[in-house]
Design an enzyme around this catalytic site. Structure first.
Site, mmCIF file in Angstrom:
data_model
loop_
_atom_site.group_PDB
_atom_site.id
_atom_site.type_symbol
_atom_site.label_atom_id
_atom_site.label_comp_id
_atom_site.label_asym_id
_atom_site.label_seq_id
_atom_site.Cartn_x
_atom_site.Cartn_y
_atom_site.Cartn_z
ATOM 1 N N PRO A 89 0.678 -0.995 -0.125
ATOM 2 C CA PRO A 89 0.096 0.027 -0.135
ATOM 3 C C PRO A 89 0.833 1.270 -0.082
ATOM 4 O O PRO A 89 0.217 2.285 -0.203
ATOM 5 C CB PRO A 89 -0.834 -0.126 1.110
ATOM 6 C CG PRO A 89 -0.386 -1.149 1.990
ATOM 7 C CD PRO A 89 0.486 -2.085 0.999
ATOM 8 N N GLU A 116 3.262 -8.349 8.477
ATOM 9 C CA GLU A 116 3.499 -6.987 8.767
ATOM 10 C C GLU A 116 4.364 -6.350 7.671
ATOM 11 O O GLU A 116 4.709 -5.384 7.573
ATOM 12 C CB GLU A 116 4.088 -6.524 10.010
ATOM 13 C CG GLU A 116 2.979 -6.741 11.282
ATOM 14 C CD GLU A 116 1.757 -5.911 10.892
ATOM 15 O OE1 GLU A 116 2.068 -4.784 10.814
ATOM 16 O OE2 GLU A 116 0.571 -6.463 10.852
ATOM 17 N N ASP A 169 -11.744 0.729 -24.112
ATOM 18 C CA ASP A 169 -11.688 0.602 -22.567
ATOM 19 C C ASP A 169 -11.735 1.837 -22.024
ATOM 20 O O ASP A 169 -11.371 2.810 -22.450
ATOM 21 C CB ASP A 169 -10.417 0.109 -21.890
ATOM 22 C CG ASP A 169 -10.249 -1.618 -21.988
ATOM 23 O OD1 ASP A 169 -11.211 -2.071 -22.404
ATOM 24 O OD2 ASP A 169 -9.158 -2.002 -22.068
#
Ligand code: ADE
Length: 246
Positions: A89, A116, A169
């Site tokens: 992330p 983690e 698209d």
């Protein structure tokens, strides 16, 4: 294109990508996917791949040694140094332009973390790209890697058939896609927009562009602003003419 996925859950990756269009691409040899089990490379006699973090804190961290050795087992078989994409992330947020860029590679290695995360030292040594699939946290990098593999694969020539063209698209031209309709002409009292039945390709093109613009303005004002900046009104008119068969 060869995808190599370093993971603790190889079955999840292989099963998740073995359907529909990607299955067809695999069968035809247009893409290859291998999942390498990081656990197979640990020196720990109990098969452990994780340990507590120095400095304290909750959770376990994947250790450098098994990750490095799993990566090396793949890299040593490749003709040149492959990009290594670490799913996190904290990475740059994945988008269609990145999918297009990655689709030009011959080999791509994905590194999927769990727990983690992964010891920073091995990331420094092997990772070339850190990529996130959005601002939310998942339990591991497998689903993000699968998302990337899917979107990259469909840009590889031959993977999509004519009727599945990537050319129209959403995002391909910086706009969201226009609404589409199939048979019947009338369903639940709703009719297909008349222009789509007209057979006038130029008119259909204009209508679709207008719909794309309207949708993008309403749903993704950020994309709309970027598009309008890049395409002054005069140029937009020319695009309609150029992109439609006459
Ligand atoms: N791992 C956990 N969450 C993630 C995300 N949003 N993108 C990429 N990798 C991840």
């Amino acid at each position: 294109m060869n995808f190599h996925v370093l993971t603790l859950f190889p079955d999840m990756v292989m099963q998740g990508l073995d359907t529909s269009i990607l299955r067809r691409a695999l069968d035809r040899g247009l893409i290859r996917i291998e999942a390498v089990n990081i656990r197979d490379y640990t020196d720990n006699k109990h098969g452990k791949v994780d340990d507590y973090t120095y400095g304290g804190g909750a959770g376990l961290l994947m250790q450098a040694q098994p990750v490095y050795d799993a990566w090396k087992s793949v890299q040593d078989r490749l003709p040149s140094k492959a990009r290594v994409v670490y799913m996190t992330p904290q990475g740059a947020v994945f988008n269609q332009d990145m999918a297009a860029e990655f689709s030009a590679e011959e080999d791509l290695i994905f590194l999927c973390g769990h727990y983690e995360g992964i010891d920073e030292r091995v990331l420094e040594e092997i990772v070339t790209d850190e990529v996130s699939i959005g601002d939310y946290v998942l339990t591991g990098g497998e689903l993000p890697a699968m998302v990337m593999i899917d979107s990259i694969s469909r840009l590889i020539p031959g993977v999509l058939h004519n009727g599945e063209s990537a050319g129209t698209d959403s995002f391909q031209n910086g706009l969201l896609e226009y609404p589409q309709y199939s048979r019947p002409e009338s369903w639940h009292g709703k009719n297909v927009p008349g222009v789509l039945l007209s057979g006038d390709h130029a008119k259909v093109g204009e209508w679709r562009l207008a719909q794309s613009l309207e949708r993008t303005k309403e749903r993704r004002p950020d994309l709309y602003e970027a598009y309008v900046k890049a395409h002054p009104p005069q140029e937009r008119k020319r695009r309609v003419k150029r992109t439609n068969p006459s």
